[in-house]
Design an enzyme around this catalytic site. Sequence first.
Site, PDB file in Angstrom:
ATOM      1  N   LYS A 156     -20.229  -0.063   5.439  1.00 33.45           N
ATOM      2  CA  LYS A 156     -19.083  -0.158   6.352  1.00 33.45           C
ATOM      3  C   LYS A 156     -18.291  -1.434   6.086  1.00 33.45           C
ATOM      4  O   LYS A 156     -17.050  -1.421   6.076  1.00 33.45           O
ATOM      5  CB  LYS A 156     -19.576  -0.104   7.798  1.00 33.45           C
ATOM      6  CG  LYS A 156     -20.186   1.233   8.185  1.00 33.45           C
ATOM      7  CD  LYS A 156     -20.985   1.156   9.482  1.00 33.45           C
ATOM      8  CE  LYS A 156     -21.750   2.456   9.706  1.00 33.45           C
ATOM      9  NZ  LYS A 156     -22.704   2.356  10.826  1.00 33.45           N
ATOM     10  N   THR A 195     -26.697   1.149   6.075  1.00 35.25           N
ATOM     11  CA  THR A 195     -25.321   1.679   6.056  1.00 35.25           C
ATOM     12  C   THR A 195     -24.313   0.650   6.537  1.00 35.25           C
ATOM     13  O   THR A 195     -23.126   0.776   6.251  1.00 35.25           O
ATOM     14  CB  THR A 195     -25.208   2.934   6.947  1.00 35.25           C
ATOM     15  OG1 THR A 195     -25.707   2.644   8.260  1.00 35.25           O
ATOM     16  CG2 THR A 195     -25.992   4.095   6.351  1.00 35.25           C
ATOM     17  N   LYS A 235     -35.055  -8.513   8.303  1.00 26.98           N
ATOM     18  CA  LYS A 235     -33.600  -8.655   8.131  1.00 26.98           C
ATOM     19  C   LYS A 235     -33.220 -10.105   7.804  1.00 26.98           C
ATOM     20  O   LYS A 235     -32.116 -10.373   7.358  1.00 26.98           O
ATOM     21  CB  LYS A 235     -32.870  -8.211   9.398  1.00 26.98           C
ATOM     22  CG  LYS A 235     -33.179  -6.794   9.864  1.00 26.98           C
ATOM     23  CD  LYS A 235     -32.495  -5.749   9.032  1.00 26.98           C
ATOM     24  CE  LYS A 235     -32.631  -4.360   9.668  1.00 26.98           C
ATOM     25  NZ  LYS A 235     -31.982  -3.305   8.868  1.00 26.98           N
ATOM     26  N   LYS A 291     -26.955  -6.592  12.940  1.00 29.02           N
ATOM     27  CA  LYS A 291     -27.972  -5.565  12.693  1.00 29.02           C
ATOM     28  C   LYS A 291     -29.132  -5.821  13.642  1.00 29.02           C
ATOM     29  O   LYS A 291     -29.162  -6.830  14.354  1.00 29.02           O
ATOM     30  CB  LYS A 291     -28.436  -5.589  11.239  1.00 29.02           C
ATOM     31  CG  LYS A 291     -28.868  -6.961  10.750  1.00 29.02           C
ATOM     32  CD  LYS A 291     -29.207  -6.940   9.271  1.00 29.02           C
ATOM     33  CE  LYS A 291     -27.977  -6.869   8.402  1.00 29.02           C
ATOM     34  NZ  LYS A 291     -27.828  -5.648   7.656  1.00 29.02           N
ATOM     35  N   ARG A 292     -30.069  -4.901  13.649  1.00 27.13           N
ATOM     36  CA  ARG A 292     -31.258  -5.079  14.471  1.00 27.13           C
ATOM     37  C   ARG A 292     -31.910  -6.424  14.161  1.00 27.13           C
ATOM     38  O   ARG A 292     -31.996  -6.837  13.004  1.00 27.13           O
ATOM     39  CB  ARG A 292     -32.228  -3.929  14.182  1.00 27.13           C
ATOM     40  CG  ARG A 292     -33.502  -3.921  14.969  1.00 27.13           C
ATOM     41  CD  ARG A 292     -34.144  -2.528  14.888  1.00 27.13           C
ATOM     42  NE  ARG A 292     -34.216  -2.049  13.510  1.00 27.13           N
ATOM     43  CZ  ARG A 292     -35.335  -2.092  12.765  1.00 27.13           C
ATOM     44  NH1 ARG A 292     -36.446  -2.614  13.259  1.00 27.13           N
ATOM     45  NH2 ARG A 292     -35.347  -1.599  11.538  1.00 27.13           N
ATOM     46  N   HIS A 310     -36.779   7.024   5.733  1.00 30.66           N
ATOM     47  CA  HIS A 310     -35.698   6.042   5.711  1.00 30.66           C
ATOM     48  C   HIS A 310     -36.172   4.609   5.579  1.00 30.66           C
ATOM     49  O   HIS A 310     -35.358   3.699   5.588  1.00 30.66           O
ATOM     50  CB  HIS A 310     -34.872   6.141   7.003  1.00 30.66           C
ATOM     51  CG  HIS A 310     -34.022   7.366   7.088  1.00 30.66           C
ATOM     52  ND1 HIS A 310     -32.786   7.457   6.499  1.00 30.66           N
ATOM     53  CD2 HIS A 310     -34.236   8.558   7.686  1.00 30.66           C
ATOM     54  CE1 HIS A 310     -32.265   8.646   6.748  1.00 30.66           C
ATOM     55  NE2 HIS A 310     -33.131   9.335   7.467  1.00 30.66           N
TER      56      HIS A 310
END
Length: 800
Positions: free
Chosen positions: A642, A638, A536, A530-531, A350
């Site tokens: 969403k 993901t 990121k 998000k994390r 992943h």
Amino acid sequence: MSRPLSDEERRRQISVRGLAGAENVSELKRNFNRHLHFTLVKDRNVATSRDYYFALAHTVRDHLVGRWLRTQQYYYEKDPKVGERDMERHGRDVLRCPLTPLIPSQLGLDMEELQEIEEDAGLGNGGLGRLAACFLDSMATLGLAAYGYGIRYEFGIFNQRIAGGWQVEEADDWLRYGNPWEKARPEYTIPVRFYGRVEHGPGGARWLDTQVRGTGVVQVGTGGYSWFFKGKELRLKQKELGGQFWGLTGGYGGLSQFFEGKELRLKQEYFVVAATLHDIVRRYKSAKFGSRDPVRTSFDTFPDKVAIQLNDTHPSLAIPELMRILVDEEHLGWDEAWNITVRTCAYTNHTVLPEALERWPIHLLESLLPRHLQLIYEINQRFLDPSHPAVPLGLFLSLSLVPPSSSSVSPSLGVPATSPHPTCCPPPRFKDFYQLEPQKFQNKTNGITPRRWLVLCNPGLAEVIAQRIGEDFVSDLDQLRRLRDFVDDESFIRDVAKVKQENKVKFAAYLEKMSGVRVNPASLFDVQVKRIHEYKRQLLNCLHIITLYNRIRKDPGKPFVPRTIMIGGKAAPGYHMAKMIIRLVTAIGDVVNHDPAVGDRLRVLFLENYRVSLAEKVIPAADLSEQISTAGTEASGTGNMKFMLNGALTIGTMDGANVEMAEEAGEENLFIFGMRVPEVEALDRQGYRAQEFYDRLPELRQAVDQLSSGFFSPRQPDLFRDIVNMLMNHDRFKVFADYEAYVKCQEKVSALYKNPREWTRTVIRNIAASGKFSSDRTIAQYAREIWGCEPSRDRIPAPD
């Protein structure tokens, strides 16, 4: 004029149409009262809201259990191939199913209050845990005989509290009140062994003098759509009650950095692998509903009846463990055992970040799992046998699980079949494996379940869609393509915009209630949740916030599109830079939110303790979704899906699933910016020099200087020194290189937001293009192309 429908009423319209007559509401009420009285030993005079929640949960579970058992009976009768996924799980079982809205309205209970009482099951970290929950939903919906396996942690990853601007970790005691959805199975206690020594003799290898710990099984039923007729099972492993190995299941250990943490994490990974394979082999041998005695004694048909999907590197020890079972316990020859293992197991990667591909010190494996290290050596030696015609001599070093002169092992690379996601096929770490055996690699785009991430969390939008195209989209998300016919429908445009504004007003009220912060619901809700991680690039978002703030201060009379910028996520407890990023966000908010020159034109919020239940609130309210990782670093993601499904527009790089989202919706309907992968690679070759961007871009220089000078931390001017040093000298993710393009792209966002009709038309195009990103499609591809199973929409007969 009729009053607006509540979320629960809208949810009921979508999920219960045509079903109310099939269920006896008065019987449900009787069962609710029965559980309140006899299970909880309470009556209405002393019952609390939590008691009502548990009574309702037990009532719903009663109706699920019969279908759960009928599903198991059906699959034992048919004896299909069974899919097994080693997975983490993150979310809530939640009182959100077709039955539950029928009860509270009859009893005068507040359904939303009951839902808030339910704990988030923090059994995994970040998006992969939530992906696992989506996959279970889809496996049930598609009628696949499948189980999910994971560890039932007594404490989740942690609850995040912000104190003085800093993240503080608190225990996530999610089981303190019990879990009404689970059923303990102590009769299936499984021995798990550690340490010891290996003795070889005429009868084969024997693993002796081990420390044995027992693990029980806890079952959690997972319903699909329409799960009145189907059920799936999550089998969670827990420690032996009263045992001394509490550390294994006491808390999520994936974030530890030191040796003791590594040993615990390796124990946890083997713990779930050993218990899972023991359970799989037990059920394979039984092959008869309710039977605990072996029926099958031959393993010839094992790959025809069992498919094991390894979810990332964490369960990769399943390969040597299955080999140990087949060779040492079932006494199969090596070649036969390896053939079974190869045909049974597949592996999903992943991530493309090299640090996420686990390595284990040899001395740790040798101490903790001595037999498995021997098996890994044997697998490695046979695979790299110089006489093996399939392995060119030049690939030896890169293919070895134990590189020469190395003190570590990478067991995940020995998995015999792989299925990476589109943007990492093949990632650099797998390049040589791909060159050798390309047929073992497949692409599977991740997905989300529309049941939770549209119908349940955004019932207003689901109802507006259903009014135009019917309800088939709930189980066939490709039906959303039909919304393209309504892009110019003024009534539909108004309805979509109205639902979004209602969601924003509702979330603004929630923020004020929970944190006392007031936000302008008419502002653009700009969300990055998000994390917290350097890749990121929350720091890129922070630099844009500072730039907006400086522009407002420079020209306060100029019209600006009002923005409420929300950033949320958890930082690993040992990850210093991630914690500093959170501190920076809160510091910027302290300055911006209290500057009278700014007013309500700009608000900056850090969303505390981001989790599934909070995501279900903020995602339907978001206008803009921030997906801004450096191109080539995100395998899929993901969260972006969403947001897209719930009517937020995406600003992002061509990274992860953003690439496919742009293909589906058209790049012109997303706000795409920044370097593409070839440009990132070219910059790596020539050398990334942050100083050049700092010298060339005045607004960037001003923002960085403000961080350096203590503008956002006047009491501690050097507070953000580490962040500035990282950005200037060793930023692997090249924040400055995309800054200029990001700021210009954000200007396009503001320009479009000024035109509500065109903004909403773009939203509709995105929703219409999101059908590909259903986890039903993902799981159907896994089933057909990897597991050798065919999904079925047939309804299993209801139990008598």
